[in-house]
Design a protein around this motif. Structure first.
Motif, mmCIF file in Angstrom:
data_model
loop_
_atom_site.group_PDB
_atom_site.id
_atom_site.type_symbol
_atom_site.label_atom_id
_atom_site.label_comp_id
_atom_site.label_asym_id
_atom_site.label_seq_id
_atom_site.Cartn_x
_atom_site.Cartn_y
_atom_site.Cartn_z
ATOM 1 N N LEU A 1 0.825 -1.200 0.000
ATOM 2 C CA LEU A 1 0.000 0.000 0.000
ATOM 3 C C LEU A 1 0.864 1.256 0.000
ATOM 4 O O LEU A 1 0.611 2.205 -0.749
ATOM 5 C CB LEU A 1 -0.934 0.000 1.207
ATOM 6 C CG LEU A 1 -1.912 1.171 1.306
ATOM 7 C CD1 LEU A 1 -2.945 1.090 0.193
ATOM 8 C CD2 LEU A 1 -2.610 1.176 2.670
ATOM 9 N N HIS A 2 1.890 1.249 0.854
ATOM 10 C CA HIS A 2 2.769 2.421 0.950
ATOM 11 C C HIS A 2 4.106 1.988 1.536
ATOM 12 O O HIS A 2 4.157 1.396 2.617
ATOM 13 C CB HIS A 2 2.134 3.489 1.853
ATOM 14 C CG HIS A 2 2.878 4.785 1.846
ATOM 15 N ND1 HIS A 2 2.792 5.715 2.867
ATOM 16 C CD2 HIS A 2 3.746 5.316 0.950
ATOM 17 C CE1 HIS A 2 3.557 6.755 2.585
ATOM 18 N NE2 HIS A 2 4.144 6.534 1.429
ATOM 19 N N ALA A 3 5.161 2.246 0.801
ATOM 20 C CA ALA A 3 6.525 2.052 1.290
ATOM 21 C C ALA A 3 7.243 3.380 1.110
ATOM 22 O O ALA A 3 7.811 3.656 0.047
ATOM 23 C CB ALA A 3 7.229 0.932 0.536
ATOM 24 N N ALA A 4 7.168 4.227 2.138
ATOM 25 C CA ALA A 4 7.639 5.609 2.015
ATOM 26 C C ALA A 4 9.098 5.685 1.612
ATOM 27 O O ALA A 4 9.479 6.517 0.775
ATOM 28 C CB ALA A 4 7.416 6.340 3.341
ATOM 29 N N ASN A 5 9.935 4.815 2.171
ATOM 30 C CA ASN A 5 11.366 4.899 1.893
ATOM 31 C C ASN A 5 11.752 4.303 0.546
ATOM 32 O O ASN A 5 12.885 4.466 0.100
ATOM 33 C CB ASN A 5 12.150 4.232 3.021
ATOM 34 C CG ASN A 5 12.078 5.039 4.301
ATOM 35 O OD1 ASN A 5 12.484 6.192 4.341
ATOM 36 N ND2 ASN A 5 11.519 4.454 5.349
ATOM 37 N N LEU A 6 10.817 3.621 -0.111
ATOM 38 C CA LEU A 6 11.031 3.154 -1.484
ATOM 39 C C LEU A 6 10.319 4.045 -2.491
ATOM 40 O O LEU A 6 10.565 3.944 -3.694
ATOM 41 C CB LEU A 6 10.523 1.715 -1.650
ATOM 42 C CG LEU A 6 11.282 0.612 -0.919
ATOM 43 C CD1 LEU A 6 10.563 -0.721 -1.087
ATOM 44 C CD2 LEU A 6 12.710 0.509 -1.421
ATOM 45 N N GLY A 7 9.403 4.870 -2.008
ATOM 46 C CA GLY A 7 8.617 5.707 -2.896
ATOM 47 C C GLY A 7 7.518 4.935 -3.612
ATOM 48 O O GLY A 7 7.076 5.335 -4.688
ATOM 49 N N TRP A 8 7.058 3.826 -3.023
ATOM 50 C CA TRP A 8 6.038 2.992 -3.647
ATOM 51 C C TRP A 8 4.677 3.254 -3.023
ATOM 52 O O TRP A 8 4.540 3.366 -1.805
ATOM 53 C CB TRP A 8 6.356 1.513 -3.469
ATOM 54 C CG TRP A 8 7.569 1.027 -4.186
ATOM 55 C CD1 TRP A 8 8.428 1.760 -4.950
ATOM 56 C CD2 TRP A 8 8.075 -0.311 -4.169
ATOM 57 N NE1 TRP A 8 9.440 0.969 -5.432
ATOM 58 C CE2 TRP A 8 9.255 -0.307 -4.968
ATOM 59 C CE3 TRP A 8 7.675 -1.490 -3.577
ATOM 60 C CZ2 TRP A 8 10.008 -1.469 -5.171
ATOM 61 C CZ3 TRP A 8 8.413 -2.641 -3.769
ATOM 62 C CH2 TRP A 8 9.573 -2.621 -4.565
ATOM 63 N N ARG A 9 3.658 3.299 -3.857
ATOM 64 C CA ARG A 9 2.263 3.361 -3.403
ATOM 65 C C ARG A 9 1.429 2.412 -4.259
ATOM 66 O O ARG A 9 1.557 2.388 -5.481
ATOM 67 C CB ARG A 9 1.695 4.783 -3.521
ATOM 68 C CG ARG A 9 2.147 5.735 -2.423
ATOM 69 C CD ARG A 9 1.393 7.050 -2.514
ATOM 70 N NE ARG A 9 1.802 7.980 -1.470
ATOM 71 C CZ ARG A 9 1.287 8.020 -0.246
ATOM 72 N NH1 ARG A 9 0.309 7.158 0.067
ATOM 73 N NH2 ARG A 9 1.706 8.888 0.633
#
Length: 402
Positions: A171-179
């Motif tokens: 859903l969200h991986a802030a440190n990878l920049g993935w949503r």
């Protein structure tokens, strides 16, 4: 009400095959009689199950099994989980690295590979690029494992982000920049069942399955670029309604403080995450500049590094005190990259817990102890591989059909 198949002969057989394998998972060789006594089954029933598992290559025999003190007669043949055949595959996606390992049914790591950096230090690199590199590594590891007589029975991938429960969607991986990244179609499907799981959860499960946390309640803190946590209550992982429990790094420690990559302000990660720590210590984050470099400065007694770690420990202790007050764990475990900084983190973390938790501050007991996981940064990867192994042990009938 009994679950599907629980009262059928097939359901009973499947369950008992799994029970036999789990009884042997501790590692020491057991005789058929010892397995029967441990499971509360008849020797005849256990012999039938064991013979099936031996024919399927899931067990091996070693002669003789250690006898019980005072036992009369020749000890029985010892049974062990096979070190060939089915194996579990684990993988870890980090901000600046990829790692894979292959673990046999006995829990031994047989193959391990790691690749530093992917894309632009992993940040904001699309999942397609990252997963293509990971798949190449998995293929190479599985080929090496095949030379040792091992075949994959499942794959578990550790990801530093929120994973929608029972899916492969990050859903969200802030440190990878993935949503909203769906990894399902990007992972190889010929390695057995695929599971995608939060890395902090897998680090906690590795601690639990190692035997150090068996049946216990503890809070496991894991860190790489960000800070995550997992909650284990009475030996069970607490996932929360959506599977997102444990986002310690985004608890506010200074509500109007620094901006965080998650979009909030004053989060713990903004003060005790790896990048914040390195900058506070006068180190510029980048390739090769990791917590190890900071630990080296602390070991040398460098004042700026020591001050940065103490301040991070204070912030971490503030966040942990809220979690401890809410959950009442028996202990707090530091894992991941934070374990490298434990000699300098433990004092400020413990001090804040003593000041801010109700048990200690109210004078009704001692502060919750803070321990360091010996698995260190390896916890999530080992937890991923062990997760695949345990899934195989849970369903040996599926392995026998292959």
């Amino acid at each position: 009400m009994a679950g599907p198949g629980a009262l059928t002969q097939s359901g009973i057989r499947r369950r008992n095959l799994a029970r036999v394998l789990h009884a042997l998972a501790a590692g020491e060789p057991l005789s058929r009689a010892a397995v029967a006594a441990r499971l509360g089954l008849t020797r005849a029933a256990v012999s039938t199950l064991v013979d099936e598992l031996l024919r399927g290559g899931l067990l091996t025999e070693r002669d003789p099994a250690p006898g019980r003190p005072g036992a009369v007669g020749r000890p029985g043949t010892g049974l062990l989980l096979a070190d060939r055949g089915p194996c579990g595959v684990g993988a870890e996606i980090g901000v600046d690295h990829l790692a894979v390992c292959v673990m046999d049914l006995r829990g031994r790591v047989r193959v391990r590979r790691r690749r530093e950096s992917h894309g632009r230090d992993g940040r904001d690199t699309g999942p397609e690029v990252v997963l293509a590199g990971l798949t190449d590594m998995l293929r190479a590891a599985v080929a090496e494992a095949a030379d040792a007589g091992l075949r994959p029975a499942g794959l578990t991938v550790a990801v530093p982000g929120l994973v929608v429960r029972n899916t492969a969607t990050v859903l969200h991986a802030a440190n990878l920049g993935w949503r909203n990244a769906d990894l399902d179609g990007l992972l190889p499907r010929d390695l057995g069942p695929v599971t995608v799981e939060n890395e902090a959860n897998l680090g906690a499960l590795a601690e639990l399955w190692s035997g150090r946390g068996a049946g216990e309640s503890f809070l496991h803190v894991s860190a790489e670029a960000g800070i995550g946590a997992a909650v284990v209550i009475d030996g069970e992982l607490l996932r929360g309604a959506h599977g997102f429990a444990g986002e310690l790094g985004h608890l506010p420690v200074r509500p109007e403080g620094r901006a965080c990559r998650c979009g909030g302000r004053g989060c713990l990660e903004a003060y005790a995450g790896e990048e914040a720590l390195l900058r506070a210590a006068g180190l510029r984050p980048g390739p090769g500049i990791r917590v190890g470099a900071l630990a080296a400065r602390c070991e040398a007694g460098e004042p700026t590094a020591l001050r940065a770690v103490r301040q991070a420990g204070t912030a971490l202790g503030i966040a942990l005190s809220g979690a401890v007050n809410l959950l009442d764990p028996r202990r707090v475990v530091l894992g991941g990259a934070l374990s490298r900084l434990a000699p300098w983190l433990l004092t400020p973390v413990s001090r804040e817990l003593a000041r801010r938790t109700t048990v200690a501050a109210g004078g009704r007991g001692t502060p919750v102890p803070v321990t360091v996981s010996p698995l260190g940064p390896d916890g999530p990867l080992l937890g991923a591989a062990r997760h695949s192994v345990r899934a195989a042990l849970d369903d040996p009938a599926a392995l026998l059909r292959r």
